[in-house]
Design an enzyme around this catalytic site. Structure first.
Site, PDB file in Angstrom:
ATOM      1  N   GLN A 147      -9.475   1.633   2.032  1.00 42.55           N
ATOM      2  CA  GLN A 147      -8.463   2.371   2.803  1.00 42.55           C
ATOM      3  C   GLN A 147      -9.130   3.293   3.814  1.00 42.55           C
ATOM      4  OE1 GLN A 147      -5.312   1.496   2.340  1.00 42.55           O
ATOM      5  NE2 GLN A 147      -5.946   0.196   0.644  1.00 42.55           N
ATOM      6  N   TYR A 169      -6.228  -0.953  -6.855  1.00 38.44           N
ATOM      7  CA  TYR A 169      -5.606  -2.199  -6.354  1.00 38.44           C
ATOM      8  C   TYR A 169      -4.964  -2.052  -4.985  1.00 38.44           C
ATOM      9  CZ  TYR A 169      -1.165  -1.037  -8.998  1.00 38.44           C
ATOM     10  OH  TYR A 169      -0.037  -0.499  -9.515  1.00 38.44           O
ATOM     11  N   GLU A 170      -4.628  -3.191  -4.402  1.00 34.12           N
ATOM     12  CA  GLU A 170      -4.137  -3.264  -3.006  1.00 34.12           C
ATOM     13  C   GLU A 170      -5.148  -2.692  -2.016  1.00 34.12           C
ATOM     14  OE1 GLU A 170      -1.750  -5.095  -2.721  1.00 34.12           O
ATOM     15  OE2 GLU A 170      -0.656  -4.938  -4.607  1.00 34.12           O
ATOM     16  N   GLY A 171      -6.418  -2.945  -2.281  1.00 30.84           N
ATOM     17  CA  GLY A 171      -7.477  -2.401  -1.445  1.00 30.84           C
ATOM     18  C   GLY A 171      -7.954  -1.090  -2.024  1.00 30.84           C
ATOM     19  N   ARG A 211       0.828  -1.215   0.000  1.00 32.06           N
ATOM     20  CA  ARG A 211       0.000   0.000   0.000  1.00 32.06           C
ATOM     21  C   ARG A 211       0.862   1.265   0.000  1.00 32.06           C
ATOM     22  NH1 ARG A 211      -5.144  -2.145   3.731  1.00 32.06           N
ATOM     23  NH2 ARG A 211      -5.940  -3.438   2.023  1.00 32.06           N
TER      24      ARG A 211
END
Lengths: 599, 599
Positions: free
Chosen positions: A450, A443-445, A299
């Site tokens: 977040q 992406y990555e959450g 992240r």
């Protein structure tokens, strides 16, 4: 005019040495006792040369060419030059920069690696993702691998001889990994036979390294349902003996490449595991926790991608705005010898450019600060200091990811706009930055995730403890700087925003006790407000450094520009908080009232 | 799940019949005395069928395939199916909808054509630009052409047998047409030999019509420098005799196709004029004025493009949000029989969807209102009414263009975000909407240019006369509706914003007298503030209609949804004005202080 990029070494040095005094902090950590300013500067210089000289020229053609899959052999060919650049990267020793010396790494601080990656991302996000993904696999194995796994994989990930991936997402589950279906069955010899389908696997297959080490989430036969029944496995593309000699091809292959909006140079793969053999990483059913070691680093890495794009887009838009002549300034000709004035004379062109600049410089300060705190969290021998640094990193991670990627989307789009119609044309490079920047919000959450992580988990779950610690730091700065007349213009709006964040947090916390939807309704606005608080704090500190240097007689125009950009930030960007706070306070009613059928 | 689209007929009928009572207004105009509700509804239905049935299926494959240029013959092949769809469009009589009956048109109001075009744009912006560009050429020739030009070209543009283009931009000049270099030399027989290079010519060459009629800006030999020396010419691809029989190929051809971020299905051409023969349209050196007839219509058309994209993106994101299951609602399971809840339960997903919905419905109301005022401006026999309608259209045009296209960019990006990772993948269609939407902020005058047009020309230049007329309309509504208790939640924030706009306008006007850069520094923020004022006014009126229907016992859930969306707009979108006003008021200092060299 080809896309150009000058590594922002001077600004990195300002942030590291003048704002953060990073080497002082680092040298207090036993692992980094020998880091000095000269080493840092030398690595920034060399890293910048690699990024601008080797990676940048591949970025635009790599986007146009994309990756190709041979459906018979499942081999993926990356764009021309990508593999050769990776070879140079490995030969230069770059993969090992911040890796553990125990496994062949150089043991340098993350802070330095972060600056290097910013430059790589400016030069080409798609290329940079190939080495970038290895870091996640490295971290997960370093933290949770068996001795045998570490011994086999870590030196080769460290050297860059092999690369790594993260195989999480499946067609029906991304955010909600509890739903995943990939199965792992014990073979009986300590290995597992893994079957399933994974999608969106960045760098899942390519022609740049001898082996690819996949970190795969899957379910054991006796796994509980949901997210508590997920285990982590390491699944190499090629089996390897303990000495690293490659053996048979494993039953994991790329079935298709995704057709994406951007990052065309990176191979985004649908991976099929057809009884692929893997070994367990960490405890059974504890895979999600192990994976989060990778996710948190990733992240921060995504925030760094958008920082890189913001910087390179800014540089090119400035060059265009100085070169392109069109219309006269509203106040009369500024270049009377030419047929028109450079478009940099127009206030709104400046506004778009300064927005990107303030986001880039603020983002750089935030990322370097966060990386430095991460180094402390990882390497301090003082448990309290370690914990408070880890807490701050935990708080800042969703802000870095979501705030910087939202900013990057705005900034690259503004820089594209500066080019007028040419901004829409591939050859000028600007539209690629916008397309590439778009994935970083997803992406990555996703950025919504977040914001829930920040407000729900990081702020409300510990009754605001982590936020209060940050607030204390800000408050101390306000008290120190607040007595200076020349700092009033920065400190006053910062103090005002600090008060508002405290009130807003309490208000949402109270409302959330009655209705959990209040968290979801406020979270995205809330994250941006806290993002601005952190930016305002860092911009005020940067302004103070610049003012101090000027007061000491330093006439370097760098400080003049820093002050102008700080004033621009407070005049034009910070005011966004007024709307965000109103929107966040408006509650969940207006969102939840409408029946699903009426949408 | 393929991209789907249901023409929003019900909402169009609401806007036309219940909000604006459009047929009452139209029937008071001699040219439209016979328009009735049934005709309007029938055309909306049929137009919607054409858009969803014929154009929509071509949009995604057309984007992937793009256009191809044969460099030997200079012929452009459009994506599979595009030419056939155009044939059906012509056979259906659609090109002639709002054209002059004198030249074979159906003479229907622009308001109706506007609704039809919204649906076409939802179904495929790239395809719709081919017929769309013809309208500009038609308008310019209709207003300024000689009898011979009208007789030759207008019937064939009306029927769609031939299409048209606008050839303005050159490599070194877009916004600043005063710099253009294309030359026109009199041949001596009343025609001109035109030489130069044009870029970004949408639909400049294609395989969809027998002839293409280019409207070209060029300079006569005796032309004064700058924008006062530009003349307008009509340059056909094929020469034609007075009866329309095609003759020789003219010396204008497509030298290259641009590689663009989006609208891949449209051929964006570099056109070379190599002594092409054309005839003058209107007066010598008055070409820019003649071209602005086309530009103003085109600007409304660009707003309509983003409205179409917003609507179709919204529909698909809603379908996905109802179908995709992922995580549980924060307030506990809503679909306990499934492994997770549909993502529509999450507040921020709803916020993204409702943003798009409020922008679509507000934008539709604004565009229909503006088109109706345009019909009055064009067809009224009362000079005062004609003028006041024309003034309002002039004021609203830059708002429609910039506010709706900025909104469209935000909305399509939000809808893409709802899809998570799938939103980044071509096959799902969402990323195409974002890429297509991006050009709308640039072409036909960048949104910065629109904001200068609004604040500088439309507001300050006539001392706020046009703005005050709009303010009076809003004020009258506030006084009427303000006495109703159920309208307080809408009328109060509207009245508050109205006051703020008045103050802000005066403040900028005062500052601009001392420093013209104050206009450029405030204009973009100002335009969005006035955009919100117009939206708030229309949303309040829409809410009133819905409240009245409910009070009359109507239980149609359409009105419930309208009220929820109105409340969402006031709670979550209108607050943007708080930041915009602060930013607009901050002045030009923070933008202009930095030396060009320091950027």
């Amino acid at each position: 005019m080809p896309v150009s990029y000058t590594p922002p070494i001077r600004d990195m040095q300002f942030v590291l040495h003048e704002l953060l005094h990073a080497t002082d902090t680092l040298r207090a950590l036993p692992a980094h006792a020998e880091v000095d300013v000269d080493t840092v500067n030398a690595i920034l210089e060399e890293g910048g040369k690699f990024a601008a000289g080797v990676v940048l020229p591949l970025n635009l053609p790599g986007d146009a060419q994309g990756c190709r899959l041979d459906r018979d052999t499942h081999a993926v060919t990356t764009p021309d030059g990508f593999a050769d650049a990776y070879r140079q990267y490995v030969e230069g020793g770059w993969p090992s920069l911040s890796c553990d010396p125990e496994h062949g790494g150089q043991g340098l601080p993350h802070t330095l690696n972060q600056c290097f990656y910013e430059m790589l991302n400016s030069a080409g996000q798609a290329w940079t993702m190939y080495p970038g993904l290895s870091h996640g696999a490295y971290e997960a194995l370093h933290a949770h691998g068996t001795e045998a796994q570490k011994k086999l994989y870590l030196p080769r990930l460290t050297s860059g001889e092999w690369t790594g991936t993260m195989c999480l997402t499946e067609p029906h589950c991304g955010t909600d990994l509890g739903l995943l279906r990939t199965k792992a069955e014990p073979v009986g010899d300590g290995t597992y036979r893994i079957t399933g389908q994974k999608i969106f696997i960045s760098a899942g297959e390519h022609d740049m390294a001898a082996n690819i080490i996949h970190l795969v989430l899957a379910r054991l036969p006796d796994a509980p349902a949901g997210s508590k029944g997920i285990s982590l496995f390491v699944v190499p593309k090629f089996h390897a003996s303990a000495d690293g000699t490659l053996g048979e091809r494993n039953a994991i292959h790329c079935a298709a490449l995704e057709h994406k909006m951007g990052i065309h140079g990176n191979s985004t793969c649908q991976m099929v595991l057809d009884g692929a053999i893997g070994t367990l990483v960490g405890e059974p059913h504890k895979g999600l926790a192990a994976m989060f070691v990778m996710m948190n680093a990733a992240r921060l890495g995504v925030g760094c991608q958008s920082l890189g794009l913001t910087e390179v887009a800014y540089q090119n838009a400035v060059a265009y705005a100085k070169d392109r002549i069109q219309m006269r300034a509203l106040t009369g000709p500024k270049a009377p010898d030419q047929a028109a004035d450079p478009i940099l004379v127009h206030p709104d062109v400046r506004k778009m450019l300064l927005t990107a600049r303030a986001f880039a410089e603020g983002g750089r300060a935030l990322l370097c600060h966060t990386a430095l705190r991460l180094d402390v969290a990882l390497a301090s021998d003082d448990e309290d200091e370690k914990q408070s640094a880890a807490d701050e990193v935990a708080l800042l991670t969703p802000i870095v990811k979501a705030f910087l990627t939202d900013n990057g989307w705005l900034a690259t789009s503004h820089c594209q706009q500066v080019f007028g119609g040419h901004g829409y044309i591939h050859e000028w490079g600007m539209e690629q930055f916008v397309r590439d920047a778009r994935i970083n919000m997803i992406y990555e959450g996703t950025n919504t995730i977040q914001s829930l992580d920040l407000l729900g988990r990081k702020v409300l779950l510990d009754n605001g403890k982590k936020l209060k610690a940050l607030g204390k730091t800000v408050q101390e700065f306000i008290e120190d700087a607040g007595i200076r007349e020349d700092m009033q213009e920065f400190v006053n709006p910062l103090a005002d925003l600090g008060d508002k964040v405290s009130k807003l947090t309490m208000e949402i916390g109270m409302k959330a006790m009655g209705n959990p939807d209040e968290v979801g309704a406020a979270a995205v606005d809330y994250l941006r407000v806290v993002g601005h608080l952190v930016f305002a704090y860092l911009w005020a500190r940067m302004a103070q450094v610049a003012l101090d240097r000027q007061a000491a007689g330093d006439t370097d125009p760098f400080y003049t520009a820093k002050l102008h950009t700080a004033r621009f930030y407070f005049a034009r960007l910070l005011p966004e908080t007024a709307s965000l706070i109103r929107s966040a306070r408006s509650g969940s009613g207006a969102l939840m009232a409408m029946d699903a059928a009426l949408f």
